[in-house]
Enzyme design. Structure first.
Site, PDB file in Angstrom:
ATOM      1  CG  HIS A   1       8.361 -10.025   0.935  1.00  0.00           C
ATOM      2  ND1 HIS A   1       9.542  -9.792   1.592  1.00  0.00           N
ATOM      3  CD2 HIS A   1       7.814 -11.114   1.530  1.00  0.00           C
ATOM      4  CE1 HIS A   1       9.718 -10.711   2.526  1.00  0.00           C
ATOM      5  NE2 HIS A   1       8.677 -11.522   2.524  1.00  0.00           N
TER       6      HIS A   1
ATOM      7  CG  ASP B   1      12.429  -8.763   4.814  1.00  0.00           C
ATOM      8  OD1 ASP B   1      12.175  -8.878   3.594  1.00  0.00           O
ATOM      9  OD2 ASP B   1      13.575  -8.626   5.262  1.00  0.00           O
TER      10      ASP B   1
END
Length: 204
Positions: free
Chosen positions: A197, A201
């Site tokens: 992450h 995203d």
């Protein structure tokens, strides 16, 4: 019985612990309709009687194409940067009695399904027979882990550092589907994508 953690098992343990401790790993899972892909596989297999084509080989080809559109997932993580790699060098996890090893299909995006299937089987044979060379198991930019053959639907694959993503492929299951208001039979497969992450995203 006490079993020591040594050799390949110890190396795997160290790398997996390092992976989850140094990355913000998130897994997204979706169920994909692969009916057309399985129909295509059956048709191709009838023509290529000498070469068995598995759902994994289709997943490698599809992933190589998808990585063109999502280059941040085909990358190597550095200390303060991410290196985007032009070629999709896809590692395919192979199970051995003592652990996992991941031979690499280099530049998979430029190879045909027949080439991918042949190379994947040859690489798997090499690692199981201890014939793999260093170049056979290094240089990967993305990994696929296939547990479909073991009856697994979905799971949480762990990223193989310094890569930034890994795709988990589940089994293909025939299910009733609603198609244009009618019940039809289809083939479904769970896909589980774990990604870092910090690099990308969830939405993309």
């Amino acid at each position: 019985q006490t079993v020591p953690m040594e050799g390949m098992r110890r190396t795997i343990a160290t790398r997996m612990l390092h992976s989850v401790q140094t990355m913000a790993q998130v897994t997204l899972t979706t169920e994909a309709n692969v009916t057309d892909a399985m129909t295509m596989r059956a048709g191709i297999s009838r023509q290529w009687t000498e070469l068995s084509l598995s759902p994994l080989h289709l997943a490698v080809k599809a992933a190589a194409r998808a990585l063109k559109d999502h280059p941040r997932l085909n990358a190597i993580q550095g200390e303060d940067e991410v290196q985007l790699i032009a070629e999709a060098n896809i590692g395919v996890a192979v199970s051995l009695p003592e652990g996992l090893i991941t031979p690499v299909i280099h530049n998979a995006g430029q190879k045909t399904l027949a080439q991918i299937a042949g190379e994947a089987r040859e690489l798997a044979s090499k690692v199981r027979e201890g014939r793999a060379r260093p170049e056979d198991v290094t240089g990967g930019t993305f990994t696929i882990s296939n547990l479909g053959a073991y009856g697994v639907d979905a799971f949480t694959p762990i990223i193989n550092p310094p890569q930034v993503a890994i795709l988990g492929v589940g089994r293909v299951v025939e299910k009733p589907l609603i198609v244009q208001g009618q019940i039809a039979k289809g083939s479904m497969m769970y896909l589980s994508l774990t990604f870092d992450h910090r690099v990308v995203d969830g939405a993309p």
